[in-house]
Design an enzyme around this catalytic site. Structure first.
Site, PDB file in Angstrom:
ATOM      1  CB  SER A  44      -0.910   0.005   1.234  1.00  0.00           C
ATOM      2  OG  SER A  44      -0.152   0.220   2.415  1.00  0.00           O
ATOM      3  CG  LEU A 108       1.030   1.196   7.470  1.00  0.00           C
ATOM      4  CD1 LEU A 108      -0.063   1.774   6.573  1.00  0.00           C
ATOM      5  CD2 LEU A 108       0.479   0.919   8.872  1.00  0.00           C
ATOM      6  CB  ILE A 139       7.526  -0.610   8.745  1.00  0.00           C
ATOM      7  CG1 ILE A 139       6.743  -1.157   9.951  1.00  0.00           C
ATOM      8  CG2 ILE A 139       7.529   0.912   8.731  1.00  0.00           C
ATOM      9  CD1 ILE A 139       5.309  -0.675  10.031  1.00  0.00           C
ATOM     10  CE  LYS A 140       5.802   0.823   0.191  1.00  0.00           C
ATOM     11  NZ  LYS A 140       4.824   1.052  -0.893  1.00  0.00           N
ATOM     12  CB  VAL A 141      11.862   2.615   5.665  1.00  0.00           C
ATOM     13  CG1 VAL A 141      12.905   3.709   5.899  1.00  0.00           C
ATOM     14  CG2 VAL A 141      11.158   2.246   6.970  1.00  0.00           C
TER      15      VAL A 141
END
Length: 395
Positions: A44, A108, A139-141
């Protein structure tokens, strides 16, 4: 006939869906995509959530809740996103278990406003990780210098990370270094490193969009059109194979570490003159992921041709990059530009998302829209699933 999407698994590639919305989960469509197409994950981003929130009333129950009126737009968005991510993760949990924690993830993103803030990224990632509370969360970084600092720390804390906005091979090598160092930091503390997952999301079509435009503007060799993004990706995959075949890696693997797979992102074709499944067909190889937007997923199911393409003509890929330099195009300048543009685009999308949350919340509270009555626009609908009689057996 075999489903081309399912067939990708035979080549060692996992298909993830670059799309999320409430009805995808509650209507059973995500479950059908897992069952019929072998979809193994979901990604997402703020733009995807903005379309879902602005385009439907699927979130009116959250927006109308008494407690929601006390929240600002960011907190309200997070309450929406966390619920969707949790529910999607629950649907994908059997995939996570069946693949021994290799797939079954939902991603996310931390706020794009923190792209240049390592400490802020770490703190928000921790908070979102705790809020979602699912083992199959990523977790998107972003792969900024500050993001790379954050990645090492998060991996050392056993927080799964999807590294986004990767364009260059050099940046990719820095991301792998952060991943390995994070695992080493954790192992040195005596903690387990088995089951920590990460992917490196390498963007594809955006590269051709910029390079092709320069070739046309400067009247350079048209034989390079539509070739550079794939060549760059193939060479990056060779770096992956080298970096995860080193004594340093094997020492970590002995303790149960998982390789940080390359994930092909931005794989929808932007140029209408190119085959609509170009960036799927040409990047198929072992231990990789391709996250597909709905239209590309549908197209590949319909007429995709799976083959082991990722390691084909690697020498030709190197020659393509050499010819690009000979034509006077500085590729590093392009990848640096794309990273800056990507950070700005994600930040703008986040602003648009928060504006949509404020607007929809106001409309719900004022009674201008009822609960759960709207139908998504055709362009925003979930992928079309196959008829039931085409379901593969043995799943």
């Amino acid at each position: 006939m075999e489903n081309p999407l399912e067939a990708l698994q035979q080549f060692g590639q996992s298909v993830w869906l670059d799309y999320i919305r409430r009805s995808l989960i509650t209507g059973g469509e995500l479950q059908r995509l897992i069952y019929e197409d072998g979809v193994r994950g979901v990604t997402s981003n703020p733009s995807i959530f903005e379309k879902a929130i602005a385009g439907t009333t699927e979130y009116s129950d959250v927006l109308a809740a008494p407690n929601s009126r006390k929240l600002d737009a960011k907190a309200l968005y997070e309450s929406i996103a966390v619920r969707d991510i949790q529910d999607a993760a629950d649907v994908l949990l059997p995939v996570y278990d069946r693949t021994a924690r290799r797939d079954g993830y939902v991603s996310l993103e931390v706020s794009p406003k923190l792209a240049r803030d390592a400490r802020g990224t770490i703190e928000e990632a921790r908070r979102l990780w705790k809020a979602v509370a699912r083992p199959n969360l990523m977790i998107k970084v972003p792969a900024t210098l500050e993001g790379i600092i954050a990645i090492r720390q998060l991996i050392s804390e056993a927080i799964n990370v999807n590294v986004t906005l990767l364009f260059s091979q050099d940046a990719y090598a820095q991301v792998v270094e952060a991943y390995l160092a994070g695992l080493e930091d954790r192992a040195a503390s005596g903690a387990d490193i088995d089951g920590i997952a990460s992917v490196a999301s390498f963007f594809v079509s955006r590269i051709d969009a910029v390079v092709d435009a320069r070739i046309r503007e400067q009247n350079l060799s048209r034989s390079l059109l539509g070739k550079v993004a794939i060549a760059n990706a193939k060479l990056t995959y060779q770096r992956y194979r080298e970096l995860f075949a080193s004594p340093r890696w094997y020492a970590l693997e002995n303790y149960g570490a998982l390789t940080q797979r390359v994930l092909w992102a931005s794989t929808g074709t932007k140029d209408p003159d190119y085959r609509d499944v170009l960036y799927v067909e040409e990047l198929i190889g072992p231990d990789t992921v391709n996250t597909l937007p709905p239209a590309t997923l549908d197209a590949f199911r319909d007429h995709g041709i799976p083959r082991a393409s990722l390691c084909e003509d690697v020498e030709g890929a190197a020659e393509t990059m050499s010819r690009l330099a000979q034509e006077g195009i500085e590729f590093k300048e392009i990848t640096d530009l794309l990273l800056e543009q990507g950070v700005q685009l994600f930040s703008d999308a986040f602003d648009k998302l928060l504006a949509a949350v404020r607007q929809r919340a106001g409309m719900v509270v004022s009674g201008m829209i009822d609960l759960d009555t709207s139908e998504p626009a055709a362009a925003d609908r979930a992928p079309r699933s196959q008829p039931a009689d085409k379901r593969p057996t043995g799943r």
